[in-house]
Write a protein that holds these residues in place. Structure first.
Motif, PDB file in Angstrom:
ATOM      1  N   GLU A 109      13.517   2.230 -56.726  1.00 29.24           N
ATOM      2  CA  GLU A 109      12.726   2.817 -57.792  1.00 29.24           C
ATOM      3  C   GLU A 109      12.595   2.175 -59.161  1.00 29.24           C
ATOM      4  O   GLU A 109      13.730   2.119 -59.602  1.00 29.24           O
ATOM      5  N   LEU A 110      11.676   1.483 -59.328  1.00 26.78           N
ATOM      6  CA  LEU A 110      11.483   0.654 -60.564  1.00 26.78           C
ATOM      7  C   LEU A 110      10.509   1.212 -61.619  1.00 26.78           C
ATOM      8  O   LEU A 110       9.633   1.975 -61.292  1.00 26.78           O
ATOM      9  N   PRO A 142       5.894  -3.360 -66.397  1.00 29.41           N
ATOM     10  CA  PRO A 142       6.805  -3.041 -65.654  1.00 29.41           C
ATOM     11  C   PRO A 142       8.341  -3.560 -66.317  1.00 29.41           C
ATOM     12  O   PRO A 142       8.387  -4.686 -66.996  1.00 29.41           O
ATOM     13  N   ASP A 143       9.183  -2.834 -66.126  1.00 29.87           N
ATOM     14  CA  ASP A 143      10.647  -3.192 -66.280  1.00 29.87           C
ATOM     15  C   ASP A 143      11.175  -4.163 -65.343  1.00 29.87           C
ATOM     16  O   ASP A 143      11.298  -3.135 -63.905  1.00 29.87           O
ATOM     17  N   SER A 144      11.653  -5.333 -65.083  1.00 36.89           N
ATOM     18  CA  SER A 144      12.057  -5.716 -64.013  1.00 36.89           C
ATOM     19  C   SER A 144      13.574  -5.455 -63.489  1.00 36.89           C
ATOM     20  O   SER A 144      14.142  -4.722 -64.469  1.00 36.89           O
ATOM     21  N   ARG A 145      13.959  -5.677 -62.616  1.00 37.25           N
ATOM     22  CA  ARG A 145      15.496  -5.210 -62.092  1.00 37.25           C
ATOM     23  C   ARG A 145      16.270  -5.468 -63.019  1.00 37.25           C
ATOM     24  O   ARG A 145      16.471  -6.539 -63.549  1.00 37.25           O
ATOM     25  N   GLY A 146      17.312  -4.606 -63.312  1.00 32.93           N
ATOM     26  CA  GLY A 146      18.217  -4.296 -64.262  1.00 32.93           C
ATOM     27  C   GLY A 146      17.964  -4.560 -65.755  1.00 32.93           C
ATOM     28  O   GLY A 146      18.709  -4.976 -66.532  1.00 32.93           O
ATOM     29  N   THR A 147      16.765  -4.520 -66.148  1.00 29.99           N
ATOM     30  CA  THR A 147      16.282  -4.311 -67.501  1.00 29.99           C
ATOM     31  C   THR A 147      15.584  -2.923 -67.764  1.00 29.99           C
ATOM     32  O   THR A 147      15.015  -2.353 -66.781  1.00 29.99           O
ATOM     33  N   GLY A 148      15.687  -2.620 -69.011  1.00 29.19           N
ATOM     34  CA  GLY A 148      14.871  -1.369 -69.432  1.00 29.19           C
ATOM     35  C   GLY A 148      15.331  -0.250 -68.591  1.00 29.19           C
ATOM     36  O   GLY A 148      16.493   0.079 -68.407  1.00 29.19           O
ATOM     37  N   ASP A 149      14.300   0.368 -67.935  1.00 26.59           N
ATOM     38  CA  ASP A 149      14.732   1.553 -67.070  1.00 26.59           C
ATOM     39  C   ASP A 149      14.762   1.469 -65.667  1.00 26.59           C
ATOM     40  O   ASP A 149      14.762   2.366 -64.948  1.00 26.59           O
ATOM     41  N   SER A 150      14.870   0.235 -65.214  1.00 29.35           N
ATOM     42  CA  SER A 150      14.920  -0.163 -63.815  1.00 29.35           C
ATOM     43  C   SER A 150      16.312  -0.475 -63.497  1.00 29.35           C
ATOM     44  O   SER A 150      17.057  -1.048 -64.161  1.00 29.35           O
ATOM     45  N   GLU A 169       7.459  -9.924 -55.124  1.00 27.49           N
ATOM     46  CA  GLU A 169       7.194  -8.945 -54.365  1.00 27.49           C
ATOM     47  C   GLU A 169       7.290  -7.615 -55.125  1.00 27.49           C
ATOM     48  O   GLU A 169       6.557  -6.796 -54.449  1.00 27.49           O
ATOM     49  N   ASP A 170       8.344  -7.504 -55.975  1.00 27.88           N
ATOM     50  CA  ASP A 170       8.019  -6.062 -56.811  1.00 27.88           C
ATOM     51  C   ASP A 170       6.728  -5.972 -57.328  1.00 27.88           C
ATOM     52  O   ASP A 170       6.361  -4.775 -57.165  1.00 27.88           O
ATOM     53  N   LEU A 171       6.247  -6.931 -57.934  1.00 30.77           N
ATOM     54  CA  LEU A 171       4.757  -6.945 -58.389  1.00 30.77           C
ATOM     55  C   LEU A 171       3.864  -6.389 -57.298  1.00 30.77           C
ATOM     56  O   LEU A 171       3.017  -5.654 -57.589  1.00 30.77           O
ATOM     57  N   GLU A 172       3.992  -6.944 -56.155  1.00 31.59           N
ATOM     58  CA  GLU A 172       2.990  -6.759 -55.202  1.00 31.59           C
ATOM     59  C   GLU A 172       3.415  -5.211 -54.722  1.00 31.59           C
ATOM     60  O   GLU A 172       2.051  -4.524 -54.356  1.00 31.59           O
ATOM     61  N   ALA A 173       4.516  -4.623 -54.737  1.00 26.76           N
ATOM     62  CA  ALA A 173       4.776  -3.216 -54.576  1.00 26.76           C
ATOM     63  C   ALA A 173       4.220  -2.607 -55.589  1.00 26.76           C
ATOM     64  O   ALA A 173       3.484  -1.387 -55.334  1.00 26.76           O
ATOM     65  N   LEU A 174       4.105  -3.176 -56.976  1.00 29.51           N
ATOM     66  CA  LEU A 174       3.377  -2.209 -58.118  1.00 29.51           C
ATOM     67  C   LEU A 174       1.909  -2.392 -57.863  1.00 29.51           C
ATOM     68  O   LEU A 174       1.455  -1.256 -58.215  1.00 29.51           O
ATOM     69  N   TYR A 219       3.844 -15.046 -57.569  1.00 27.49           N
ATOM     70  CA  TYR A 219       2.956 -14.388 -56.944  1.00 27.49           C
ATOM     71  C   TYR A 219       1.404 -14.693 -56.521  1.00 27.49           C
ATOM     72  O   TYR A 219       1.054 -14.416 -55.620  1.00 27.49           O
ATOM     73  N   ALA A 220       0.879 -15.613 -57.340  1.00 27.31           N
ATOM     74  CA  ALA A 220      -0.290 -16.065 -56.946  1.00 27.31           C
ATOM     75  C   ALA A 220      -0.695 -17.090 -55.787  1.00 27.31           C
ATOM     76  O   ALA A 220      -1.257 -17.036 -55.248  1.00 27.31           O
ATOM     77  N   ALA A 221       0.665 -17.513 -55.622  1.00 29.29           N
ATOM     78  CA  ALA A 221       0.863 -18.481 -54.455  1.00 29.29           C
ATOM     79  C   ALA A 221       1.071 -17.713 -53.382  1.00 29.29           C
ATOM     80  O   ALA A 221       0.159 -17.987 -51.977  1.00 29.29           O
TER      81      ALA A 221
END
Length: 292
Positions: free
Chosen positions: A11-12, A57-65, A81-86, A110-112
């Motif tokens: 959960e991010l 978004p807060d990436s893994r290990g930052t902010g509330d993620s 891939e986190d961005l794709e899930a978002l 992500y664009a690629a």
């Protein structure tokens, strides 16, 4: 803060700044750099929330993620891939994406991998590490500012940082070197820089560039040549961190890419000159001719 479930069921967190004009256009997803820096430093990106809802978004290990359970989760392809899930969580088919600093690598990955989902891509002060180059103009910009009162202390910090392992000392040196990242060193810039040390996560920072070999890097670059959406690389002519040439190299990696330098601007254009940065991005997202 709202959360979404990523590819590994983590959960991010993400933050939503609703468009102040009530616009219903697709939101602008905004990725923080660092790497491994709390996205709070993006603020409202110089008022970009006036006409666009911002998803930050807060990436893994930052902010509330939470931190990643596997170190590969910190690498920029994993963050893509986190961005794709978002995107799936938000129910977006196509959306515009903005990324600052190191997050430009995440955005390019992500664009690629998912070019069909992007309408526009804005890369703010990107480096060219993914392009396999380290242009000299950032150093030249730094040296050109040697008559500024902060320069000598910043120079010492820059020399010490590569060999410093204690993260408390890293934070101190980053603040000492901070003026080189801004077009000028006034109160807004000082306040913005003062937060950097506590916003950096050493583990996400260390893992960002891991797990991508030369073949993988070249594969990403090859796929960028097929990305159909327009791409804008915003640079600052006083950015002694990544310089101007890196943004040009990144823009050249896309079939519909262009670079736009901003005068008197450093590595954080929305802090130095929000009234230059904001309309440039708004015009690009609206498909209007760019302004210098």
């Amino acid at each position: 803060m709202p959360h979404y479930t990523s590819y590994d069921n983590t959960e991010l967190a993400y933050r939503v700044l609703e468009a102040r004009d009530g616009s219903a256009r697709p939101p602008l997803i905004c990725l923080a750099g660092g790497p491994g820096r709390n996205a709070a430093y993006l603020g409202d990106l110089g008022g970009l929330d006036a006409h666009h809802t911002l998803i930050i978004p807060d990436s893994r290990g930052t902010g509330d993620s939470p931190p990643a359970t596997d170190p590969s989760g910190y690498s920029f392809p994993g963050l893509a891939e986190d961005l794709e899930a978002l995107r799936r969580h938000l129910g977006l088919n196509r959306f515009p994406l903005l990324a600052h600093d190191a997050a430009a690598a995440t955005a390019q990955a992500y664009a690629a991998a998912h070019p069909e989902h992007l309408t526009h891509l804005v890369l703010v002060c990107p480096g060219a590490r993914l392009q396999g180059q380290l242009p000299e103009d950032a150093r030249e910009i730094f040296e050109s500012r040697a008559d500024e009162p902060w320069w000598q202390e910043a120079y010492v910090a820059v020399q010490l940082l590569p060999d410093t392992t204690d993260f408390g000392e890293v934070r101190r040196l980053l603040l000492q070197a901070a003026p080189m990242a801004y077009g000028r060193w006034d109160e807004p810039q000082r306040a913005h820089a003062a937060a950097e040390g506590e916003q950096l996560g050493p583990v996400p920072r260390a893992g960002f560039w891991q797990g991508v070999d030369e073949a993988g890097r070249r594969a990403v670059l090859a796929r960028l040549r097929e990305v159909p959406c327009p791409v804008l690389a915003v640079t600052g002519d006083r950015d002694a961190v990544t310089g101007v040439r890196a943004g040009e190299l990144v823009a050249e990696s896309f079939p519909d890419g262009r670079a736009q330098p901003l005068h008197g601007v450093g590595h954080y254009p929305w802090v130095d000159e929000p009234d230059l940065f904001r309309p440039l991005v708004e015009d690009f997202l609206a498909g209007r001719p760019g302004r210098p």
